[in-house]
Design a protein around this motif. Structure first.
Motif, PDB file in Angstrom:
ATOM      1  N   THR A 156      36.873  13.469  24.170  1.00 44.11           N
ATOM      2  CA  THR A 156      37.217  14.892  24.225  1.00 44.11           C
ATOM      3  C   THR A 156      36.107  15.722  24.844  1.00 44.11           C
ATOM      4  O   THR A 156      36.318  16.881  25.181  1.00 44.11           O
ATOM      5  CB  THR A 156      37.479  15.439  22.807  1.00 44.11           C
ATOM      6  N   GLY A 157      34.894  15.147  24.931  1.00 45.36           N
ATOM      7  CA  GLY A 157      33.760  15.872  25.481  1.00 45.36           C
ATOM      8  C   GLY A 157      33.026  16.726  24.472  1.00 45.36           C
ATOM      9  O   GLY A 157      32.070  17.412  24.820  1.00 45.36           O
ATOM     10  N   ARG A 158      33.455  16.673  23.194  1.00 46.62           N
ATOM     11  CA  ARG A 158      32.793  17.504  22.192  1.00 46.62           C
ATOM     12  C   ARG A 158      32.921  16.881  20.805  1.00 46.62           C
ATOM     13  O   ARG A 158      33.917  16.271  20.466  1.00 46.62           O
ATOM     14  CB  ARG A 158      33.368  18.898  22.193  1.00 46.62           C
ATOM     15  N   TYR A 159      31.851  17.074  20.020  1.00 47.32           N
ATOM     16  CA  TYR A 159      31.847  16.656  18.621  1.00 47.32           C
ATOM     17  C   TYR A 159      30.852  17.543  17.881  1.00 47.32           C
ATOM     18  O   TYR A 159      29.734  17.750  18.356  1.00 47.32           O
ATOM     19  CB  TYR A 159      31.452  15.185  18.480  1.00 47.32           C
ATOM     20  N   ASP A 160      31.252  18.076  16.738  1.00 42.39           N
ATOM     21  CA  ASP A 160      30.371  18.895  15.907  1.00 42.39           C
ATOM     22  C   ASP A 160      29.908  18.047  14.732  1.00 42.39           C
ATOM     23  O   ASP A 160      30.707  17.695  13.861  1.00 42.39           O
ATOM     24  CB  ASP A 160      31.089  20.155  15.425  1.00 42.39           C
ATOM     25  N   TRP A 161      28.630  17.726  14.723  1.00 38.92           N
ATOM     26  CA  TRP A 161      28.028  16.844  13.719  1.00 38.92           C
ATOM     27  C   TRP A 161      27.438  17.684  12.605  1.00 38.92           C
ATOM     28  O   TRP A 161      26.494  18.442  12.823  1.00 38.92           O
ATOM     29  CB  TRP A 161      26.971  15.982  14.394  1.00 38.92           C
ATOM     30  N   ARG A 162      27.966  17.550  11.412  1.00 40.03           N
ATOM     31  CA  ARG A 162      27.404  18.233  10.235  1.00 40.03           C
ATOM     32  C   ARG A 162      26.223  17.417   9.741  1.00 40.03           C
ATOM     33  O   ARG A 162      26.369  16.271   9.344  1.00 40.03           O
ATOM     34  CB  ARG A 162      28.451  18.374   9.144  1.00 40.03           C
ATOM     35  N   LEU A 163      25.070  18.044   9.749  1.00 42.29           N
ATOM     36  CA  LEU A 163      23.834  17.339   9.449  1.00 42.29           C
ATOM     37  C   LEU A 163      23.517  17.333   7.961  1.00 42.29           C
ATOM     38  O   LEU A 163      23.764  18.309   7.257  1.00 42.29           O
ATOM     39  CB  LEU A 163      22.685  17.980  10.207  1.00 42.29           C
TER      40      LEU A 163
END
Length: 188
Positions: A132-139
């Motif tokens: 998808t070209g994007r990923y939001d990683w919760r740290l």
């Protein structure tokens, strides 16, 4: 009766049309096929002996006897500079990339991270993700200091390419941003 020749036909459109490749007159396995281009090939074999042919040549919509996928072009991948942000009080790293290839499987992208000075890379997700070209990683709250990221993409043929490593510096979480615990009433 012994086999006198093996005739090879191939298709690149699932059997709608067929091309004659040639004869394997030595009747010795393997029959070498040199793909003229990349793609999903279907093969049809016609065996001949003194009694005749095993079948007529394949016609429109004849299913192939065997299939093979040919892809020798590796993907291209670029990891863009990650952007730290927050969402609902949690630290989030926005990971963005561009990956190009003509033949992707459904989940070709692996994201890896390591804390410096560690040598071991760890998966950011439990399994590869869609391109998808994007990923939001919760740290995690304890993730501080320099963190290296890289993206690995694998196309349908197994060609695998890694991105250049990007480094993000994470400061410790400020004390006033620490999550608060809510006590539940134990006497119900």
């Amino acid at each position: 009766l012994p086999i006198e020749a093996v005739e090879l036909w191939y298709t690149l459109d699932g059997g709608s049309t067929w091309q004659h490749y040639g004869l394997d007159e030595d009747r010795q396995s393997p029959l070498a096929f040199h793909a003229p281009s990349e793609g999903r090939y279907g093969f049809f074999f016609v065996l001949r002996n003194a009694a005749g042919s095993s079948s007529p040549p394949p016609g429109p919509n004849t299913p192939p006897h065997q299939e093979a996928f040919v892809d020798y072009t590796p993907p291209v991948v670029q990891l863009h500079p990650p952007q730290p942000t927050s969402s609902l009080g949690r630290r989030v790293l926005q990971i963005r990339w561009t990956a190009l290839d003509a033949h992707w499987p459904p989940r070709p992208v692996e994201m890896l991270s390591r804390r410096r000075p560690e040598e071991t890379w760890h998966s950011v997700t439990d399994e590869p993700v869609a391109n998808t070209g994007r990923y939001d990683w919760r740290l995690a709250d304890d993730l501080v200091g320099p963190v290296d990221l890289r993206i690995v993409v694998t196309d349908e043929a197994g060609n695998r390419v890694e991105s250049a490593i990007q480094t993000v510096e994470w400061p410790p979480r400020p004390p006033d941003a620490a999550p608060t615990a809510v006590a539940e009433n134990a006497s119900k």
